[in-house]
Design a protein around this motif. Sequence first.
Motif, PDB file in Angstrom:
ATOM      1  N   LYS A   1     -32.362 -42.888 -32.667  1.00 55.34           N
ATOM      2  CA  LYS A   1     -32.821 -41.839 -31.768  1.00 55.34           C
ATOM      3  C   LYS A   1     -34.261 -41.511 -32.105  1.00 55.34           C
ATOM      4  CE  LYS A   1     -31.537 -37.218 -30.127  1.00 55.34           C
ATOM      5  NZ  LYS A   1     -30.546 -36.117 -30.275  1.00 55.34           N
ATOM      6  N   THR A   2     -35.143 -41.601 -31.121  1.00 53.59           N
ATOM      7  CA  THR A   2     -36.568 -41.372 -31.363  1.00 53.59           C
ATOM      8  C   THR A   2     -37.108 -40.309 -30.424  1.00 53.59           C
ATOM      9  OG1 THR A   2     -37.295 -43.095 -29.825  1.00 53.59           O
ATOM     10  CG2 THR A   2     -36.868 -43.757 -32.110  1.00 53.59           C
ATOM     11  N   ARG A   3     -38.135 -39.610 -30.893  1.00 55.38           N
ATOM     12  CA  ARG A   3     -38.722 -38.540 -30.087  1.00 55.38           C
ATOM     13  C   ARG A   3     -40.242 -38.632 -30.112  1.00 55.38           C
ATOM     14  NH1 ARG A   3     -34.466 -35.469 -32.626  1.00 55.38           N
ATOM     15  NH2 ARG A   3     -33.018 -34.593 -31.077  1.00 55.38           N
ATOM     16  N   TYR A   4     -40.834 -38.193 -29.003  1.00 55.21           N
ATOM     17  CA  TYR A   4     -42.291 -38.048 -28.933  1.00 55.21           C
ATOM     18  C   TYR A   4     -42.603 -36.977 -27.919  1.00 55.21           C
ATOM     19  CZ  TYR A   4     -47.191 -38.968 -27.936  1.00 55.21           C
ATOM     20  OH  TYR A   4     -48.555 -38.822 -27.749  1.00 55.21           O
TER      21      TYR A   4
ATOM     22  N   VAL B   1     -34.571 -55.920 -31.477  1.00 54.27           N
ATOM     23  CA  VAL B   1     -34.684 -54.502 -31.167  1.00 54.27           C
ATOM     24  C   VAL B   1     -34.821 -54.343 -29.658  1.00 54.27           C
ATOM     25  CG1 VAL B   1     -37.202 -54.424 -31.481  1.00 54.27           C
ATOM     26  CG2 VAL B   1     -35.865 -52.329 -31.682  1.00 54.27           C
ATOM     27  N   VAL B   2     -34.061 -53.421 -29.103  1.00 52.44           N
ATOM     28  CA  VAL B   2     -34.071 -53.168 -27.662  1.00 52.44           C
ATOM     29  C   VAL B   2     -34.883 -51.909 -27.374  1.00 52.44           C
ATOM     30  CG1 VAL B   2     -32.666 -52.710 -25.614  1.00 52.44           C
ATOM     31  CG2 VAL B   2     -31.792 -54.225 -27.413  1.00 52.44           C
ATOM     32  N   ASP B   3     -35.878 -52.039 -26.501  1.00 51.80           N
ATOM     33  CA  ASP B   3     -36.686 -50.918 -25.999  1.00 51.80           C
ATOM     34  C   ASP B   3     -37.274 -50.038 -27.106  1.00 51.80           C
ATOM     35  OD1 ASP B   3     -36.196 -51.793 -23.466  1.00 51.80           O
ATOM     36  OD2 ASP B   3     -34.877 -50.153 -22.877  1.00 51.80           O
ATOM     37  N   PRO B   4     -38.136 -50.588 -27.947  1.00 50.86           N
ATOM     38  CA  PRO B   4     -38.765 -49.767 -28.987  1.00 50.86           C
ATOM     39  C   PRO B   4     -39.787 -48.810 -28.386  1.00 50.86           C
ATOM     40  CG  PRO B   4     -39.739 -51.955 -28.970  1.00 50.86           C
ATOM     41  CD  PRO B   4     -38.611 -51.982 -27.975  1.00 50.86           C
ATOM     42  N   SER B   5     -39.557 -47.542 -28.532  1.00 51.16           N
ATOM     43  CA  SER B   5     -40.382 -46.553 -27.842  1.00 51.16           C
ATOM     44  C   SER B   5     -41.278 -45.772 -28.795  1.00 51.16           C
ATOM     45  CB  SER B   5     -39.486 -45.587 -27.054  1.00 51.16           C
ATOM     46  OG  SER B   5     -38.420 -45.115 -27.875  1.00 51.16           O
ATOM     47  N   TRP B   6     -40.668 -44.909 -29.622  1.00 49.36           N
ATOM     48  CA  TRP B   6     -41.442 -44.021 -30.487  1.00 49.36           C
ATOM     49  C   TRP B   6     -41.007 -44.188 -31.949  1.00 49.36           C
ATOM     50  CZ3 TRP B   6     -44.173 -43.037 -26.466  1.00 49.36           C
ATOM     51  CH2 TRP B   6     -43.603 -42.672 -25.240  1.00 49.36           C
TER      52      TRP B   6
ATOM     53  N   HIS C   1     -40.437 -47.245 -22.991  1.00 47.74           N
ATOM     54  CA  HIS C   1     -39.535 -48.300 -23.465  1.00 47.74           C
ATOM     55  C   HIS C   1     -40.284 -49.454 -24.127  1.00 47.74           C
ATOM     56  CE1 HIS C   1     -35.742 -46.866 -21.492  1.00 47.74           C
ATOM     57  NE2 HIS C   1     -36.662 -46.161 -20.840  1.00 47.74           N
ATOM     58  N   VAL C   2     -41.594 -49.499 -23.947  1.00 45.48           N
ATOM     59  CA  VAL C   2     -42.369 -50.634 -24.472  1.00 45.48           C
ATOM     60  C   VAL C   2     -43.485 -50.210 -25.426  1.00 45.48           C
ATOM     61  CG1 VAL C   2     -41.915 -51.876 -22.315  1.00 45.48           C
ATOM     62  CG2 VAL C   2     -44.094 -50.684 -22.602  1.00 45.48           C
ATOM     63  N   ASN C   3     -43.578 -48.933 -25.722  1.00 45.70           N
ATOM     64  CA  ASN C   3     -44.718 -48.397 -26.461  1.00 45.70           C
ATOM     65  C   ASN C   3     -44.975 -49.086 -27.794  1.00 45.70           C
ATOM     66  OD1 ASN C   3     -46.808 -46.392 -27.117  1.00 45.70           O
ATOM     67  ND2 ASN C   3     -45.292 -45.586 -28.552  1.00 45.70           N
ATOM     68  N   LEU C   4     -43.921 -49.496 -28.497  1.00 46.21           N
ATOM     69  CA  LEU C   4     -44.090 -50.068 -29.834  1.00 46.21           C
ATOM     70  C   LEU C   4     -44.079 -51.600 -29.859  1.00 46.21           C
ATOM     71  CD1 LEU C   4     -41.896 -47.644 -31.983  1.00 46.21           C
ATOM     72  CD2 LEU C   4     -44.378 -47.618 -31.634  1.00 46.21           C
ATOM     73  N   VAL C   5     -44.148 -52.211 -28.699  1.00 45.58           N
ATOM     74  CA  VAL C   5     -44.143 -53.678 -28.658  1.00 45.58           C
ATOM     75  C   VAL C   5     -45.337 -54.258 -29.419  1.00 45.58           C
ATOM     76  CG1 VAL C   5     -44.427 -55.693 -27.152  1.00 45.58           C
ATOM     77  CG2 VAL C   5     -42.797 -53.899 -26.556  1.00 45.58           C
ATOM     78  N   ASP C   6     -46.517 -53.713 -29.189  1.00 44.75           N
ATOM     79  CA  ASP C   6     -47.716 -54.264 -29.817  1.00 44.75           C
ATOM     80  C   ASP C   6     -47.662 -54.204 -31.345  1.00 44.75           C
ATOM     81  OD1 ASP C   6     -50.460 -55.371 -29.624  1.00 44.75           O
ATOM     82  OD2 ASP C   6     -51.034 -53.424 -30.445  1.00 44.75           O
ATOM     83  N   PRO C   7     -47.390 -53.059 -31.961  1.00 46.31           N
ATOM     84  CA  PRO C   7     -47.330 -53.055 -33.423  1.00 46.31           C
ATOM     85  C   PRO C   7     -46.207 -53.918 -33.987  1.00 46.31           C
ATOM     86  CG  PRO C   7     -46.669 -50.921 -32.542  1.00 46.31           C
ATOM     87  CD  PRO C   7     -47.270 -51.688 -31.418  1.00 46.31           C
TER      88      PRO C   7
ATOM     89  N   TYR D   1     -24.781 -48.919 -24.042  1.00 48.85           N
ATOM     90  CA  TYR D   1     -25.831 -48.311 -24.857  1.00 48.85           C
ATOM     91  C   TYR D   1     -27.054 -48.074 -23.964  1.00 48.85           C
ATOM     92  CZ  TYR D   1     -23.061 -49.698 -28.936  1.00 48.85           C
ATOM     93  OH  TYR D   1     -22.059 -49.847 -29.863  1.00 48.85           O
ATOM     94  N   PRO D   2     -27.261 -46.833 -23.495  1.00 46.16           N
ATOM     95  CA  PRO D   2     -28.375 -46.543 -22.579  1.00 46.16           C
ATOM     96  C   PRO D   2     -29.669 -46.234 -23.316  1.00 46.16           C
ATOM     97  CG  PRO D   2     -27.038 -44.591 -22.855  1.00 46.16           C
ATOM     98  CD  PRO D   2     -26.387 -45.675 -23.698  1.00 46.16           C
ATOM     99  N   GLY D   3     -30.773 -46.312 -22.590  1.00 46.70           N
ATOM    100  CA  GLY D   3     -32.060 -45.937 -23.157  1.00 46.70           C
ATOM    101  C   GLY D   3     -32.224 -44.435 -23.254  1.00 46.70           C
TER     102      GLY D   3
END
Length: 253
Positions: free
Chosen positions: A11-14, A34-39, A67-73, A178-180
Motif C-alpha cells: 500500500k503506497t501513498r502520495y 512488480v505490478v503498477d509501481p506508483s509511489w 500507476h507508472v510513476n516509479l518505472v524509471d527508477p 488484486y486492484p490498483g
Amino acid sequence: MNLTYKVHPIKTRYQGWTNYCYIIEDIVSRSAIVVDPSWELSKITTTLSELEAELKAVALTHSHYDHVNLVDPLTKMFNAQVYMSKKEIDYYQFRCRNLISLDDHQTISIGNTRAQCLLTPGHTAGGMCYLFSESIFTGDTVFTEGCGICEDDGSSAEEMFDSIQRIKSEVSPHVRVYPGLFSYDLLYLLILYSSMEKSRKTIEQTVGKINLTDNIYRGYHQHEHATIYPVITIIKSYRSETHLLIGRVALRE
C-alpha cells in the motif's frame, strides 16, 4: 494446487493518492514482477531485499501516472523489462526503458510462474489485466467497490462494460482480484464531477445532489446481486443516462 508464486501487496501513498502495487515472487527462482509501481520507492526495494528476490519485470495495467510513476527508477536500478499492452502504448505514445508491447492473450513469465495478458479497455484505451493461476491484477478496471472511471481521453463506458463481462466469463470464480485502487475517494469524485461541469457549481451543491440521487438509487443498490459503488454511478448519470445504465449492468452477477 501448489502455487509457484507468492503475492506481496504494498500500500503506497502520495499526497491525496493511495495506490496498491504488488510484487509477485516466483518461489523457486526468487525472481519477481512488480505490478503498477506508483509511489514510495523504498517500500518496493525494501520488500525485494527482504524477500531476497531479483526484480525481472514491471507489469503495467495502463499508462496513468499513478500507476507508472516509479518505472524509471526501477528500470535504472534493476534493468527490468516493462510490459504494457500494444494498444495502450500506441494510443498514448507511452515510452520508457526496456518497454515490451503485449497483445491480447499473450503470456509472460518469470521462473515457473506464468501470466496471461487480457486486454480490458474502458478506463483507458488499452488497459490490460494480468491473470495468474490463482490471481488477477486488474489495475483500474475492477475495484472492490465498482470500476474505474470512464471520462478521460481514450476511455469508454461501453468498452468497460465489455471488459467486465469478459473477466466474469473467462476468469474462474475462485481467482482472487488484486486492484490498483480499492475505490475512488469521495472528495476526488466530487472535485472531478465539479471540474466536468461548465456552470459554477460548488462542492456543497454537488454533495447535495449526490445525497438526493443516492436516496432514489438505494433500492437498486440493495439488490442481492448488485455490487456497484453508487457514487461513481451517480456521477456518471449527470453526464449520460447510457453511462448510468452500463454502470449498473456491468457489475451485476
